[in-house]
Design a protein around this motif. Structure first.
Motif, PDB file in Angstrom:
ATOM      1  N   ASP A  52       0.836  -1.197   0.000  1.00 53.16           N
ATOM      2  CA  ASP A  52       0.000   0.000   0.000  1.00 53.16           C
ATOM      3  C   ASP A  52       0.879   1.258   0.000  1.00 53.16           C
ATOM      4  O   ASP A  52       1.579   1.526   0.972  1.00 53.16           O
ATOM      5  N   GLU A  53       0.827   1.999  -1.095  1.00 51.69           N
ATOM      6  CA  GLU A  53       1.726   3.158  -1.255  1.00 51.69           C
ATOM      7  C   GLU A  53       1.581   4.192  -0.140  1.00 51.69           C
ATOM      8  O   GLU A  53       2.518   4.909   0.187  1.00 51.69           O
ATOM      9  N   ARG A  54       0.375   4.263   0.431  1.00 54.87           N
ATOM     10  CA  ARG A  54       0.132   5.227   1.504  1.00 54.87           C
ATOM     11  C   ARG A  54       1.036   4.986   2.720  1.00 54.87           C
ATOM     12  O   ARG A  54       1.333   5.885   3.474  1.00 54.87           O
ATOM     13  N   PHE A  55       1.453   3.741   2.879  1.00 54.14           N
ATOM     14  CA  PHE A  55       2.264   3.392   4.055  1.00 54.14           C
ATOM     15  C   PHE A  55       3.747   3.196   3.728  1.00 54.14           C
ATOM     16  O   PHE A  55       4.525   2.792   4.577  1.00 54.14           O
ATOM     17  N   ARG A  56       4.108   3.455   2.463  1.00 54.75           N
ATOM     18  CA  ARG A  56       5.518   3.253   2.104  1.00 54.75           C
ATOM     19  C   ARG A  56       6.396   4.354   2.684  1.00 54.75           C
ATOM     20  O   ARG A  56       6.117   5.529   2.484  1.00 54.75           O
ATOM     21  N   SER A  57       7.430   3.936   3.358  1.00 52.37           N
ATOM     22  CA  SER A  57       8.361   4.906   3.934  1.00 52.37           C
ATOM     23  C   SER A  57       9.129   5.621   2.838  1.00 52.37           C
ATOM     24  O   SER A  57       9.588   4.990   1.880  1.00 52.37           O
ATOM     25  N   HIS A  58       9.292   6.921   2.984  1.00 48.50           N
ATOM     26  CA  HIS A  58      10.114   7.670   2.031  1.00 48.50           C
ATOM     27  C   HIS A  58      11.564   7.735   2.474  1.00 48.50           C
ATOM     28  O   HIS A  58      12.417   8.204   1.738  1.00 48.50           O
ATOM     29  N   THR A  59      11.838   7.288   3.689  1.00 49.31           N
ATOM     30  CA  THR A  59      13.210   7.392   4.187  1.00 49.31           C
ATOM     31  C   THR A  59      13.938   6.039   4.274  1.00 49.31           C
ATOM     32  O   THR A  59      15.160   6.021   4.320  1.00 49.31           O
ATOM     33  N   VAL A  60      13.177   4.950   4.323  1.00 55.76           N
ATOM     34  CA  VAL A  60      13.793   3.615   4.306  1.00 55.76           C
ATOM     35  C   VAL A  60      12.951   2.724   3.392  1.00 55.76           C
ATOM     36  O   VAL A  60      11.836   2.354   3.744  1.00 55.76           O
ATOM     37  N   ALA A  61      13.494   2.421   2.210  1.00 62.41           N
ATOM     38  CA  ALA A  61      12.763   1.565   1.270  1.00 62.41           C
ATOM     39  C   ALA A  61      13.167   0.115   1.504  1.00 62.41           C
ATOM     40  O   ALA A  61      14.354  -0.192   1.591  1.00 62.41           O
ATOM     41  N   VAL A  62      12.173  -0.756   1.637  1.00 56.57           N
ATOM     42  CA  VAL A  62      12.462  -2.173   1.843  1.00 56.57           C
ATOM     43  C   VAL A  62      11.953  -2.952   0.629  1.00 56.57           C
ATOM     44  O   VAL A  62      10.823  -2.754   0.181  1.00 56.57           O
ATOM     45  N   ALA A  63      12.831  -3.802   0.084  1.00 58.69           N
ATOM     46  CA  ALA A  63      12.451  -4.623  -1.075  1.00 58.69           C
ATOM     47  C   ALA A  63      12.596  -6.094  -0.735  1.00 58.69           C
ATOM     48  O   ALA A  63      13.518  -6.488  -0.018  1.00 58.69           O
ATOM     49  N   LYS A  64      11.646  -6.877  -1.271  1.00 60.59           N
ATOM     50  CA  LYS A  64      11.722  -8.337  -1.110  1.00 60.59           C
ATOM     51  C   LYS A  64      12.501  -8.897  -2.293  1.00 60.59           C
ATOM     52  O   LYS A  64      12.334  -8.441  -3.422  1.00 60.59           O
ATOM     53  N   MET A  65      13.304  -9.929  -2.045  1.00 64.81           N
ATOM     54  CA  MET A  65      14.057 -10.564  -3.124  1.00 64.81           C
ATOM     55  C   MET A  65      13.148 -11.533  -3.879  1.00 64.81           C
ATOM     56  O   MET A  65      12.332 -12.239  -3.276  1.00 64.81           O
ATOM     57  N   GLN A  66      13.293 -11.580  -5.198  1.00 64.70           N
ATOM     58  CA  GLN A  66      12.481 -12.442  -6.056  1.00 64.70           C
ATOM     59  C   GLN A  66      13.375 -13.407  -6.841  1.00 64.70           C
ATOM     60  O   GLN A  66      14.588 -13.248  -6.858  1.00 64.70           O
ATOM     61  N   GLU A  67      12.743 -14.341  -7.524  1.00 62.73           N
ATOM     62  CA  GLU A  67      13.440 -15.218  -8.482  1.00 62.73           C
ATOM     63  C   GLU A  67      14.610 -15.976  -7.841  1.00 62.73           C
ATOM     64  O   GLU A  67      15.645 -16.189  -8.475  1.00 62.73           O
ATOM     65  N   GLY A  68      14.445 -16.350  -6.580  1.00 62.32           N
ATOM     66  CA  GLY A  68      15.488 -17.143  -5.919  1.00 62.32           C
ATOM     67  C   GLY A  68      16.749 -16.378  -5.572  1.00 62.32           C
ATOM     68  O   GLY A  68      17.758 -16.963  -5.165  1.00 62.32           O
ATOM     69  N   LYS A  69      16.733 -15.068  -5.771  1.00 61.02           N
ATOM     70  CA  LYS A  69      17.930 -14.276  -5.425  1.00 61.02           C
ATOM     71  C   LYS A  69      17.954 -13.991  -3.916  1.00 61.02           C
ATOM     72  O   LYS A  69      16.895 -13.845  -3.297  1.00 61.02           O
ATOM     73  N   THR A  70      19.147 -13.915  -3.363  1.00 62.92           N
ATOM     74  CA  THR A  70      19.250 -13.608  -1.934  1.00 62.92           C
ATOM     75  C   THR A  70      19.699 -12.161  -1.748  1.00 62.92           C
ATOM     76  O   THR A  70      20.346 -11.584  -2.631  1.00 62.92           O
ATOM     77  N   ALA A  71      19.378 -11.637  -0.575  1.00 57.84           N
ATOM     78  CA  ALA A  71      19.783 -10.267  -0.257  1.00 57.84           C
ATOM     79  C   ALA A  71      21.305 -10.167  -0.300  1.00 57.84           C
ATOM     80  O   ALA A  71      21.865  -9.171  -0.750  1.00 57.84           O
ATOM     81  N   LYS A  72      21.962 -11.240   0.164  1.00 56.92           N
ATOM     82  CA  LYS A  72      23.424 -11.219   0.221  1.00 56.92           C
ATOM     83  C   LYS A  72      24.037 -10.972  -1.156  1.00 56.92           C
ATOM     84  O   LYS A  72      25.012 -10.229  -1.288  1.00 56.92           O
ATOM     85  N   GLU A  73      23.415 -11.590  -2.192  1.00 53.98           N
ATOM     86  CA  GLU A  73      23.967 -11.398  -3.550  1.00 53.98           C
ATOM     87  C   GLU A  73      23.908  -9.931  -3.956  1.00 53.98           C
ATOM     88  O   GLU A  73      24.865  -9.383  -4.513  1.00 53.98           O
ATOM     89  N   ALA A  74      22.762  -9.286  -3.688  1.00 57.46           N
ATOM     90  CA  ALA A  74      22.607  -7.870  -4.051  1.00 57.46           C
ATOM     91  C   ALA A  74      23.559  -7.006  -3.230  1.00 57.46           C
ATOM     92  O   ALA A  74      24.246  -6.116  -3.760  1.00 57.46           O
ATOM     93  N   ILE A  75      23.615  -7.306  -1.924  1.00 60.39           N
ATOM     94  CA  ILE A  75      24.452  -6.502  -1.021  1.00 60.39           C
ATOM     95  C   ILE A  75      25.928  -6.639  -1.394  1.00 60.39           C
ATOM     96  O   ILE A  75      26.650  -5.642  -1.493  1.00 60.39           O
ATOM     97  N   ASP A  76      26.358  -7.880  -1.649  1.00 55.09           N
ATOM     98  CA  ASP A  76      27.769  -8.106  -1.996  1.00 55.09           C
ATOM     99  C   ASP A  76      28.129  -7.428  -3.314  1.00 55.09           C
ATOM    100  O   ASP A  76      29.204  -6.856  -3.458  1.00 55.09           O
ATOM    101  N   TYR A  77      27.200  -7.493  -4.274  1.00 55.70           N
ATOM    102  CA  TYR A  77      27.490  -6.892  -5.572  1.00 55.70           C
ATOM    103  C   TYR A  77      27.701  -5.387  -5.426  1.00 55.70           C
ATOM    104  O   TYR A  77      28.680  -4.821  -5.934  1.00 55.70           O
TER     105      TYR A  77
END
Ligand SMILES: *Cc1c(COP(=O)(O)O)cnc(C)c1O
Length: 360
Positions: A291-316
């Motif tokens: 719900d966009e009304r509740f989306r933080s403008h100062t800390v965006a949180v994303a869920k990983m999709q397609e079997g990717k892990t947060a670690k892969e994105a963070i390390d890259y």
């Protein structure tokens, strides 16, 4: 040097290194906290916070070691029997637990991780002495609209309304006359090193603390509202405080005021729009908060999709000197968090988007 887009501690406000050099020249690390020099720094920091956040003259501003400390002090000083908590993530939950641990009757209304509250469905017991809201739940990237907090305040005039604004400031403008207490620590949006909490509260909170103390109930030892206020009138603190951070806070408020808080907010809004676009357009990422009304403008949180892990994105990104946050607690490897604070430039976000494009 890496750039920190982590949700706190985060990248320092860009003027901080110069201020630290100046502080060393002025002997800030060595002066007494009972000296005139300290009183000057203290007064400057309080005046800066007051102007930056438009805090009315009759609201008190005091310093603690952190926001976590303020959770405890709020329960001790402003709640004799019962507190009410809106819990939608790890920080708001911890605040609730403090009330339980301090032996109060703590009532909570809980939303799932990543969800906000339907204001029409919030049920506050009439007996609740304090209503605890979190303006920006840093763990889940969920914002509570400030208007909803004002609505609760209007509906429950007897209760003290308290706002955890740690990762929301200075982005969200707050009308203090409609709340009783607000607090933050400085290592998030303010871009300072960690180790200082700022607590703003109304005279109503001070009266409540005196009332509870008069009944012989402990309201805290070295830090209670009365002990803090007794020293605050002299621009001092009960203990030896984080003098360097109090000095820096005054400087940073001055810098932000010079840039203008409106300009800072507009830039942050622009960056926030682009962050969510980048997350939405990316095959491996989806915004956690639907719900966009509740989306933080100062800390965006994303869920990983397609079997990717947060670690892969963070390390890259880390290989390219950009540090972003992992998910909070049990979401460590399934979510990422990207902070959008005043010090983060548009250019650094463009670099993140470009890198994420290559990574996919
Ligand atoms: C970080 C944070 C806190 C705790 O701050 P400390 O400086 O660790 O005490 C409390 N509430 C929220 C919403 C936070 O983001």
């Amino acid at each position: 040097m890496p750039q920190y887009l982590t949700p706190g501690p985060s990248e320092l406000y860009f003027t901080v290194p110069d201020h630290i050099r100046q502080a060393l020249k002025e002997g800030v690390g060595s002066i007494s906290h009972r000296s005139k020099a300290f009183e000057g720094y203290y007064a400057h920091a309080v005046a800066g916070v007051r102007e930056l956040l438009a805090v009315p003259e009759d609201y008190h501003i005091v310093f603690t070691s952190s926001a976590t400390e303020i959770w405890e002090r709020l329960i001790q000083n402003c709640v004799e029997k019962e507190s009410f908590h809106l819990v939608n993530g790890s920080f708001s939950k911890r605040f609730y637990e403090f009330s339980v641990e301090l032996g109060r009757k703590a009532v909570k209304q809980e939303a799932s991780f990543g969800e906000g509250f339907d204001i029409a469905k919030i049920e506050v017991p009439d007996t609740a002495e304090m209503i605890c809201c979190t303006l920006n739940e840093t763990s889940a990237g969920v914002a509570m609209p400030i208007e909803d907090i004002y609505t609760l305040s209007a509906q429950h005039p007897k209760a003290l309304i308290t706002v955890d604004a740690v990762s929301a400031l200075p982005y969200i403008p707050v009308d203090f006359t409609r709340i009783d207490s607000l607090f933050f620590s400085v290592q998030k949006g303010m871009g300072l090193p960690a180790g200082l909490g700022v607590w703003i509260f109304s005279e109503r909170c001070a009266e409540k603390a005196r009332e509870i103390a008069a009944k012989g109930i402990s309201i805290g030892t070295y830090h209670s509202i009365p002990s803090l206020l007794e020293k605050a009138v002299k621009n001092q603190t009960p203990e030896t405080p984080n003098i360097l951070n109090i000095y820096l806070l005054g400087k940073i408020c001055e810098d932000m005021l010079r840039r203008s808080v409106e300009t800072i907010r507009q830039e942050m809004l622009y960056k926030s729009v682009t962050i969510y676009q980048a997350i939405q357009n990316h095959p491996y990422l989806t915004p956690l908060v639907e719900d966009e009304r509740f989306r933080s403008h100062t800390v965006a949180v994303a869920k990983m999709q397609e079997g990717k892990t947060a670690k892969e994105a963070i390390d890259y990104l880390a290989q390219h000197n950009i540090i972003i946050g992992s998910g909070y607690g049990k979401y460590k490897n399934s979510q990422i968090r990207i902070a959008n604070f005043p010090t983060h430039s548009k250019e650094i976000f463009e670099r993140v988007y470009d890198l994420l494009e290559v990574w996919k």
